[in-house]
Design a protein around this motif. Structure first.
Motif, PDB file in Angstrom:
ATOM      1  N   ASP A 154       0.771  -1.278   0.170  1.00 60.09           N
ATOM      2  CA  ASP A 154       0.136  -0.040  -0.003  1.00 60.09           C
ATOM      3  C   ASP A 154       0.825   1.401   0.089  1.00 60.09           C
ATOM      4  O   ASP A 154       2.008   1.100   0.150  1.00 60.09           O
ATOM      5  N   LEU A 155       0.301   2.243  -0.166  1.00 56.36           N
ATOM      6  CA  LEU A 155       0.903   3.616  -0.429  1.00 56.36           C
ATOM      7  C   LEU A 155       1.810   3.950   0.992  1.00 56.36           C
ATOM      8  O   LEU A 155       0.986   3.803   2.259  1.00 56.36           O
ATOM      9  N   GLY A 156       3.111   4.358   1.151  1.00 54.11           N
ATOM     10  CA  GLY A 156       3.640   4.512   2.237  1.00 54.11           C
ATOM     11  C   GLY A 156       4.285   3.460   2.751  1.00 54.11           C
ATOM     12  O   GLY A 156       4.954   3.399   3.802  1.00 54.11           O
ATOM     13  N   ASP A 157       4.275   2.127   2.481  1.00 53.11           N
ATOM     14  CA  ASP A 157       5.024   0.784   2.810  1.00 53.11           C
ATOM     15  C   ASP A 157       6.143   1.111   2.464  1.00 53.11           C
ATOM     16  O   ASP A 157       6.681   1.641   1.381  1.00 53.11           O
ATOM     17  N   ILE A 158       7.048   0.548   3.272  1.00 55.88           N
ATOM     18  CA  ILE A 158       8.590   0.288   2.883  1.00 55.88           C
ATOM     19  C   ILE A 158       8.939  -1.108   2.665  1.00 55.88           C
ATOM     20  O   ILE A 158       8.513  -2.045   3.094  1.00 55.88           O
ATOM     21  N   VAL A 159       9.354  -1.243   1.245  1.00 57.88           N
ATOM     22  CA  VAL A 159       9.326  -2.521   0.957  1.00 57.88           C
ATOM     23  C   VAL A 159      10.845  -2.985   0.683  1.00 57.88           C
ATOM     24  O   VAL A 159      11.870  -1.858   0.134  1.00 57.88           O
ATOM     25  N   GLN A 160      11.275  -4.041   0.296  1.00 56.69           N
ATOM     26  CA  GLN A 160      12.616  -4.754   0.052  1.00 56.69           C
ATOM     27  C   GLN A 160      12.749  -5.202  -1.493  1.00 56.69           C
ATOM     28  O   GLN A 160      11.975  -6.007  -1.621  1.00 56.69           O
ATOM     29  N   MET A 161      13.429  -4.644  -1.994  1.00 49.80           N
ATOM     30  CA  MET A 161      13.581  -4.911  -3.496  1.00 49.80           C
ATOM     31  C   MET A 161      14.657  -6.002  -3.735  1.00 49.80           C
ATOM     32  O   MET A 161      15.610  -6.198  -2.784  1.00 49.80           O
ATOM     33  N   LYS A 162      14.682  -6.731  -4.839  1.00 51.46           N
ATOM     34  CA  LYS A 162      15.579  -7.770  -5.116  1.00 51.46           C
ATOM     35  C   LYS A 162      17.116  -7.144  -5.364  1.00 51.46           C
ATOM     36  O   LYS A 162      18.181  -7.721  -4.835  1.00 51.46           O
ATOM     37  N   LYS A 163      16.997  -6.126  -6.123  1.00 53.11           N
ATOM     38  CA  LYS A 163      18.173  -5.528  -6.199  1.00 53.11           C
ATOM     39  C   LYS A 163      18.479  -4.230  -5.570  1.00 53.11           C
ATOM     40  O   LYS A 163      17.466  -3.484  -5.309  1.00 53.11           O
ATOM     41  N   GLN A 164      19.645  -4.051  -5.181  1.00 44.33           N
ATOM     42  CA  GLN A 164      20.037  -2.826  -4.316  1.00 44.33           C
ATOM     43  C   GLN A 164      20.135  -1.657  -5.403  1.00 44.33           C
ATOM     44  O   GLN A 164      20.341  -1.556  -6.464  1.00 44.33           O
ATOM     45  N   HIS A 165      19.640  -0.450  -4.831  1.00 42.16           N
ATOM     46  CA  HIS A 165      19.958   0.803  -5.383  1.00 42.16           C
ATOM     47  C   HIS A 165      21.532   1.209  -5.448  1.00 42.16           C
ATOM     48  O   HIS A 165      22.230   0.786  -4.731  1.00 42.16           O
TER      49      HIS A 165
END
Length: 72
Positions: free
Chosen positions: A7-18
């Motif tokens: 949802d809007l405002g959630d902190i998510v973990q992505m597969k690749k790093q920024h």
């Protein structure tokens, strides 16, 4: 396969790093495209929803505003 819930405002973990070194992103806009903002350097990126859902691992923290409204 079950669709990922976010949802809007959630902190998510992505597969690749920024490039700054973190893989935590905050969802700041939702629609056909999703805008995410890097938690580390605050850079934002607009990506298609399908690509976002493919590259998202999991929701780390839900939006705190939603939690406050549910307890009232």
């Amino acid at each position: 396969m079950e669709r990922k819930q976010f949802d809007l405002g959630d902190i998510v973990q992505m597969k690749k790093q920024h490039p700054c070194g973190t893989n935590e992103m905050e969802i700041i806009r939702m629609g056909m495209d999703i805008r995410i903002k890097c938690v580390g350097c605050k850079h934002s990126v607009l990506i298609p929803r399908a690509k976002f859902e493919k590259n998202m691992k999991k929701v780390l923290r839900s939006n705190p505003k939603d939690d406050e409204g549910a307890s009232l």
